[in-house]
Design a protein around this motif. Structure first.
Motif, PDB file in Angstrom:
ATOM      1  N   ALA A  50       0.833  -1.205   0.000  1.00 39.54           N
ATOM      2  CA  ALA A  50       0.000   0.000   0.000  1.00 39.54           C
ATOM      3  C   ALA A  50       0.873   1.262   0.000  1.00 39.54           C
ATOM      4  CB  ALA A  50      -0.916  -0.009   1.224  1.00 39.54           C
ATOM      5  N   ARG A  51       1.948   1.231   0.775  1.00 40.72           N
ATOM      6  CA  ARG A  51       2.855   2.396   0.805  1.00 40.72           C
ATOM      7  C   ARG A  51       3.505   2.598  -0.563  1.00 40.72           C
ATOM      8  NH1 ARG A  51       5.277   1.116   6.725  1.00 40.72           N
ATOM      9  NH2 ARG A  51       3.955   2.564   7.890  1.00 40.72           N
ATOM     10  N   ALA A  52       3.867   1.497  -1.179  1.00 43.47           N
ATOM     11  CA  ALA A  52       4.489   1.606  -2.503  1.00 43.47           C
ATOM     12  C   ALA A  52       3.490   2.159  -3.521  1.00 43.47           C
ATOM     13  CB  ALA A  52       5.004   0.237  -2.942  1.00 43.47           C
ATOM     14  N   ARG A  53       2.251   1.701  -3.441  1.00 43.15           N
ATOM     15  CA  ARG A  53       1.213   2.171  -4.362  1.00 43.15           C
ATOM     16  C   ARG A  53       0.930   3.657  -4.125  1.00 43.15           C
ATOM     17  NH1 ARG A  53      -0.508   0.424  -8.457  1.00 43.15           N
ATOM     18  NH2 ARG A  53      -2.737   0.584  -8.068  1.00 43.15           N
ATOM     19  N   ASP A  54       0.817   4.028  -2.860  1.00 40.93           N
ATOM     20  CA  ASP A  54       0.588   5.443  -2.547  1.00 40.93           C
ATOM     21  C   ASP A  54       1.733   6.295  -3.082  1.00 40.93           C
ATOM     22  OD1 ASP A  54      -1.788   4.875  -1.304  1.00 40.93           O
ATOM     23  OD2 ASP A  54      -0.987   4.915   0.733  1.00 40.93           O
ATOM     24  N   ALA A  55       2.940   5.759  -2.975  1.00 38.84           N
ATOM     25  CA  ALA A  55       4.105   6.513  -3.450  1.00 38.84           C
ATOM     26  C   ALA A  55       4.027   6.722  -4.963  1.00 38.84           C
ATOM     27  CB  ALA A  55       5.388   5.781  -3.075  1.00 38.84           C
ATOM     28  N   VAL A  56       3.657   5.687  -5.697  1.00 36.53           N
ATOM     29  CA  VAL A  56       3.572   5.787  -7.162  1.00 36.53           C
ATOM     30  C   VAL A  56       2.556   6.860  -7.560  1.00 36.53           C
ATOM     31  CG1 VAL A  56       2.778   4.595  -9.245  1.00 36.53           C
ATOM     32  CG2 VAL A  56       4.301   3.421  -7.648  1.00 36.53           C
ATOM     33  N   HIS A  57       1.428   6.889  -6.837  1.00 37.92           N
ATOM     34  CA  HIS A  57       0.332   7.772  -7.256  1.00 37.92           C
ATOM     35  C   HIS A  57       0.340   9.120  -6.547  1.00 37.92           C
ATOM     36  CE1 HIS A  57      -1.548   4.884  -9.953  1.00 37.92           C
ATOM     37  NE2 HIS A  57      -1.122   3.969  -9.109  1.00 37.92           N
ATOM     38  N   SER A 126       8.160   7.953  -7.918  1.00 38.35           N
ATOM     39  CA  SER A 126       7.995   8.216  -6.486  1.00 38.35           C
ATOM     40  C   SER A 126       8.153   9.704  -6.196  1.00 38.35           C
ATOM     41  CB  SER A 126       9.015   7.410  -5.671  1.00 38.35           C
ATOM     42  OG  SER A 126       8.833   7.661  -4.291  1.00 38.35           O
ATOM     43  N   PRO A 127       7.067  10.487  -6.417  1.00 39.08           N
ATOM     44  CA  PRO A 127       7.149  11.931  -6.165  1.00 39.08           C
ATOM     45  C   PRO A 127       7.574  12.228  -4.727  1.00 39.08           C
ATOM     46  CG  PRO A 127       5.117  11.382  -7.320  1.00 39.08           C
ATOM     47  CD  PRO A 127       5.758  10.081  -6.955  1.00 39.08           C
ATOM     48  N   GLY A 185       9.757  -0.080  -4.022  1.00 42.22           N
ATOM     49  CA  GLY A 185       9.731  -1.490  -3.671  1.00 42.22           C
ATOM     50  C   GLY A 185       8.966  -1.674  -2.379  1.00 42.22           C
ATOM     51  N   LEU A 186       8.863  -2.901  -1.929  1.00 39.86           N
ATOM     52  CA  LEU A 186       8.135  -3.143  -0.687  1.00 39.86           C
ATOM     53  C   LEU A 186       8.918  -2.639   0.522  1.00 39.86           C
ATOM     54  CD1 LEU A 186       6.472  -6.651  -0.970  1.00 39.86           C
ATOM     55  CD2 LEU A 186       5.597  -4.423  -1.623  1.00 39.86           C
ATOM     56  N   SER A 187      10.235  -2.693   0.457  1.00 36.71           N
ATOM     57  CA  SER A 187      11.002  -2.277   1.633  1.00 36.71           C
ATOM     58  C   SER A 187      11.293  -0.778   1.621  1.00 36.71           C
ATOM     59  CB  SER A 187      12.301  -3.080   1.735  1.00 36.71           C
ATOM     60  OG  SER A 187      12.966  -3.103   0.496  1.00 36.71           O
TER      61      SER A 187
END
Lengths: 269, 486
Positions: A50-57, A126-127, A185-187
Motif C-alpha cells: 500500500a505504501r508503494a502504491r501510494d508513493a507511485v500515485h 515516487s514523487p 519497492g516493498l522495503s
C-alpha cells in the motif's frame, strides 16, 4: 511485526530462525496457518504494498519543493503525459516536453556561455522521494561542483529519466543531471536515482548515461555520498568528454566508488 | 463458424512486399466493413486489449473492429502463415529458424484447416495428448499466436491441460498431476549466507524441484563462480535431486564452464526477433554454442535438457525490435527460438515488465494464460513467473487467480520467492506458501525424484503433505553443517 517460525516450541528452532533472518532482508521463516501466511505477515505485506502504491500515485508538491530549494532559482515544466494514468501507460510521453514547456524553455536558453550543469528534479515513479530528499541532494551536489556554472533547477511533472534530454538540449547545458523518484519497492518506497548525461539531446541511449541509484535512508546511499560520487562523475565526464558505459568502465578502474549499473539478467521494467 | 462474411486471402489488390505478394484482408460484419492491410494488422487488431499494443500503436481502433479482426482471422488458412512470413525471411534469423525447421509431415493432417478450424480441432474431445504432441513440430509460433486470439481464457486452459511437455535433468518435470517450482533465493548483495537461508526456508516448503535459480545482483563471472560453487556444494551435501542455476548472461556461463564451474543449466533471456535477441547480446549460434558446452558437462543424471530461458511479452517492443507485430505474437516467436534448444525450463516473467505493456491484473492474467498455452502447444516446457510490479494495477489477489488458473492448466513450474517479496529485483512473485496452497488445493505433487527426497528428509509426511515442521535437530544439523549456512 514479529515473525514467528513454524514451531515456537523448541528454542533451538527459534534461535535458528533469528540467526538466519540476520543474513537477509528476505521474508524467511514466516511460519504458516494451514497453507497460508499468518495474518500479521499478510497485513505487513499489504501495508508495504500500500505504501508503494501510494508513493507511485503521489503528486509532486512543486511549490513546497521550490521553497525548500530557495534561494536557488527554479523553473517548472511538464512532460507530454497529461496525468498519472497516461504517464504510466505511455513512457514515451514522459520523455518529451509538453509543447508549452518546450516553448518556455526555448526562451530561457542562455545567449552566451552555456551552463556546465543543469539539475532536473523529476517525480518519476515516487514523487514523495523527490520531496523528501531532492532539495538536500541538489544542495549537497552543488557543494561538490565548485567552479562550475549551474543552471536553474528544473522541476518536472510526470517525468521519465529521458525527459532530461530535451530539457538539457533546450537550455544548451553541457551536462544534465536528472534526479528522479525510483520505482517503489516493498522495503523502500522513497528512493532516488541520479542519471548523468553529457551533451543531452533527444534520442540519447541509456548506455550514454551514468546512474547512481538507491539513494535513501534505509540502508541505501546518503545524499552526501551520492553527491560525492556525482561530483566525481561530472568532472570526469567533462574532462574525458564522455558519459555512460565508456565512462563507467574507465571509472571502475580509477575509482571503486562509482555505482554499478543495474544487473542485466532481466530487462529493466 | 461465426456469423460473419469475412473475405480473406484470395481477394484484394496485391502488393509486392519483400519479394512476396501481400494480400488485403477485409471483414464485413453486421453492416460494418473493415479493411486490414496485411496479416500482421489482422493479428494485432484481433488481440485482446493490452497496453503494450496501445503503446506500439497497433491495437484495434474500436472494440467492434477487434471482433471483426477475429472473424477475419478465423477464416485465414493455416498455410497462409507459411506463405507470408510476418518478419521477412531475409532480415531475421528467427524467421529463418521457424521456416527451415517447420515439419511438413507433422503439419499435413492440419494443412487443410483455417485458424478457426484449428481452434475447433484443439477443443475437440477427440484430440488427445498424443495428437497434440505429434502436431507441435508442424505448428509455427504465428499459427499458435493466431489461434490463441480466438480463444477465451477457459479455452486456453482446456487445451493446455491436455498438452504435456516432459523434460528432465536430475529429475523429471512436467508429468501429469505434478507441479514443480523454481526456488528463487535472491539477495540484494549476493550474500551466500543470506541466499542459503532463503534456500533452506524454501526446501522446508517443498520448493525447488524445477531449479534453485539465483538472479545475481552483480552480474559478473567471479560473483557467479562463487554462487555456483555454493549451490553445488549444498546440493551435493544433501543429495538433492534438483538442478541449480545462476541466471547470468550466456557469455558468462560459457566462461564459467571454461573455468570448470559446476554449471547445470545455461540461462538466457530471449525474445522473438533477431534484433531483439541482439538487444540481449545473443544470437542463435551463441545459444547453440552454449548448449553444446553444457551438454559436454554431462551433469544431468535423468536427462540432458540443459537450457533455461526466460521470456515476456513486451521485450521485443521495449528493444524497438518488434517489426510492427503485436507483443503476443512476438512472444510466441520467442518460444520458437526456445524449442530449437530442447530446454529443461522456459518461463514467461509475465508481470515484470510493467504497466506500459500489461496494465493491470486482467491483462497479466490473460497474458499468462496465452503464454502458457502457446508454449505448450509448440512443445516448450512452459512455466511462469506469476508476478507484478508496484506501478501496475495488480495485487496478490490477481496472482492468486492466475496461479490457480495455471495450476488447472497444467503449468510445468512456477517461480517462488520468500514471502512473495523479491528483495533484489523489487517486484512481487509467488511465495513458498503459495506453492503449498496450490499443491494442496489442486492435489498437485512435486517432481517424483524430488518428492522421494522430501520424504527421506522428513519434510513430507507419509501422505504427501508438508509436515508442520521437520525434525528441528535435523534442520539444525543441516544448517550448521557447512560454512555458508553457519
Amino acid at each position: 511485526m514479529k515473525r514467528t517460525p513454524d514451531d515456537p516450541s523448541g528454542p533451538t528452532t527459534a534461535d535458528l530462525w533469528d540467526r538466519l533472518r540476520c543474513t537477509t532482508p528476505a521474508r524467511i521463516g514466516l511460519g504458516r496457518v494451514g497453507h497460508a501466511l499468518p495474518l500479521g505477515e499478510v497485513l505487513d505485506f499489504q501495508l508495504a504494498h500500500a505504501r508503494a502504491r501510494d508513493a507511485v500515485h503521489g503528486v509532486l508538491d512543486r511549490d513546497a519543493l521550490g521553497q525548500a530549494l530557495a534561494p536557488l532559482p527554479i523553473v517548472m515544466v511538464e512532460s507530454a503525459a497529461a496525468d498519472r494514468a497516461i504517464y504510466l501507460r505511455r513512457p514515451d510521453l514522459g520523455r518529451q516536453l509538453s509543447p508549452a514547456s518546450a516553448r518556455m524553455l526555448a526562451e530561457l536558453a542562455p545567449q552566451d556561455d552555456p551552463w556546465d550543469v543543469l539539475f532536473v528534479l523529476g517525480d518519476g515513479l515516487s514523487p514523495g522521494a523527490v520531496e523528501t530528499r531532492g532539495p538536500a541532494l541538489v544542495k549537497a551536489a552543488i557543494g561538490e561542483l565548485a567552479g562550475l556554472s549551474i543552471g536553474p533547477v528544473i522541476l518536472a511533472h510526470q517525468a521519465r529519466v529521458a525527459l532530461g534530454d530535451p530539457v538539457g538540449e533546450a537550455l544548451r547545458a553541457r551536462i544534465c543531471v536528472m534526479i528522479v523518484g525510483e520505482r517503489p519497492g516493498l522495503s523502500v518506497a522513497d528512493s532516488l536515482g541520479i542519471y548523468l548525461t553529457l551533451a543531452p539531446r533527444s534520442g540519447r541511449r541509456d548506455s550514454e548515461r551514468n546512474c547512481i541509484s538507491n539513494i535513501h535512508d534505509a540502508g541505501g546511499l546518503s545524499c552526501e555520498e551520492a553527491a560525492r560520487k556525482l561530483g566525481w562523475l561530472v568532472r570526469e565526464a567533462l574532462r574525458r568528454g564522455l558519459s555512460g558505459v565508456g565512462l563507467k568502465e574507465e571509472a571502475s578502474l580509477a575509482s571503486p566508488t562509482v555505482a554499478d549499473l543495474p544487473p542485466s539478467s532481466r530487462p529493466t521494467p | 463458424m461465426v456469423g460473419q462474411r469475412a473475405v480473406p486471402p484470395a481477394i484484394g489488390p496485391r502488393h509486392a512486399a519483400g519479394g512476396r505478394y501481400r494480400l488485403r484482408y477485409r471483414g464485413d460484419f453486421r453492416g460494418g466493413r473493415y479493411i486490414f492491410s496485411d496479416l500482421k494488422e489482422v493479428l494485432a487488431k484481433a488481440s485482446p486489449a493490452r497496453s503494450g499494443d496501445d503503446l506500439a500503436g497497433l491495437s484495434a481502433d474500436s472494440e467492434a473492429q477487434r471482433v471483426v479482426a477475429r472473424a477475419v482471422l478465423a477464416d485465414v488458412p493455416l498455410t497462409r502463415f507459411l506463405e507470408e512470413p510476418l518478419i521477412p525471411y531475409e532480415v531475421d534469423e528467427v524467421t529463418r529458424l521457424i521456416c527451415d525447421s517447420h515439419d511438413g509431415a507433422a503439419f499435413a493432417p492440419l494443412a487443410h484447416l483455417t485458424v478457426g478450424g484449428l481452434r475447433d480441432w484443439l477443443l475437440d474431445g477427440a484430440t488427445d495428448e498424443a495428437m497434440l504432441s505429434a502436431a507441435a513440430p508442424g505448428l509455427t509460433p504465428e499459427m499458435v499466436a493466431a489461434v490463441s486470439k480466438l480463444m477465451r481464457n477457459q479455452d486456453l486452459i482446456a487445451v493446455a491441460r491436455k498438452t504435456r511437455v516432459v523434460t528432465s535433468f536430475r529429475n523429471t518435470i512436467g508429468l501429469a498431476g505434478r507441479l514443480s517450482t523454481r526456488l528463487q533465493p535472491n539477495h540484494p548483495s549476493d550474500d551466500p549466507q543470506g541466499i542459503a537461508a532463503a534456500i533452506f526456508d524454501g526446501l522446508l516448503y517443498g520448493v525447488g524441484d524445477a531449479v534453485i535459480g539465483i538472479n545475481p545482483a552483480t552480474d559478473n563471472v567471479p560473483g557467479a563462480l562463487a554462487l555456483l560453487h555454493m549451490l553445488d556444494e549444498l546440493r551435493e551435501l544433501y543429495a538433492i535431486p534438483t538442478q541449480s542455476c545462476v541466471l547470468t548472461h550466456v557469455t558468462n556461463s560459457l566462461e564459467l564452464m571454461r573455468r570448470g564451474a559446476p554449471v547445470d543449466l545455461v540461462f538466457q533471456s530471449i525474445a522473438g526477433s533477431e534484433a531483439a535477441n541482439r538487444g540481449f547480446g545473443v544470437d542463435l549460434s551463441l545459444l547453440a554454442e552454449a548448449r553444446d558446452a553444457a551438454l559436454a558437462q554431462e551433469r544431468g543424471t535423468v536427462g540432458q535438457n540443459v537450457m533455461y530461458f526466460e521470456t515476456g511479452q513486451g521485450a521485443a517492443l521495449s528493444a524497438d525490435a518488434h517489426h510492427g507485430l503485436d507483443q503476443q505474437t512476438m512472444e510466441a516467436r520467442a518460444y520458437g527460438v526456445a524449442r530449437a534448444f530442447s530446454p529443461l525450463l522456459v518461463n514467461t516473467v509475465v508481470g515484470f515488465i510493467g504497466p506500459e505493456y500489461l496494465y493491470d491484473g486482467k491483462q497479466i492474467i490473460r497474458a499468462g494464460l496465452e503464454d502458457h498455452f502457446c508454449g505448450k502447444l509448440l512443445g516448450v516446457p512452459m512455466g511462469c513467473d506469476i508476478c507484478y510490479t508496484n506501478h501496475a494495477e495488480a495485487d496478490q489477489d490477481d496472482m492468486d487467480n492466475l496461479m490457480v488458473l495455471l495450476g488447472v492448466a497444467g503449468c510445468n513450474f512456477l517461480i517462488c520467492v520468500p514471502g512473495s517479496d523479491d528483495v533484489m529485483l523489487s517486484y512481487q512473485s509467488l511465495s513458498y506458501h503459495d506453492a503449498l496452497y496450490l499443491r494442496g488445493t489442486l492435489g498437485l505433487r512435486a517432481a517424483p525424484e524430488f518428492e522421494v527426497w522430501l520424504e527421506k528428509m522428513g519434510v513430507l509426511d507419509g501422505d504427501g503433505s508438508i509436515r508442520a515442521l521437520a525434525d528441528p535437530a535435523r534442520l539444525t544439523r543441516l544448517i550448521e553443517h557447512r560454512g555458508p549456512l553457519a
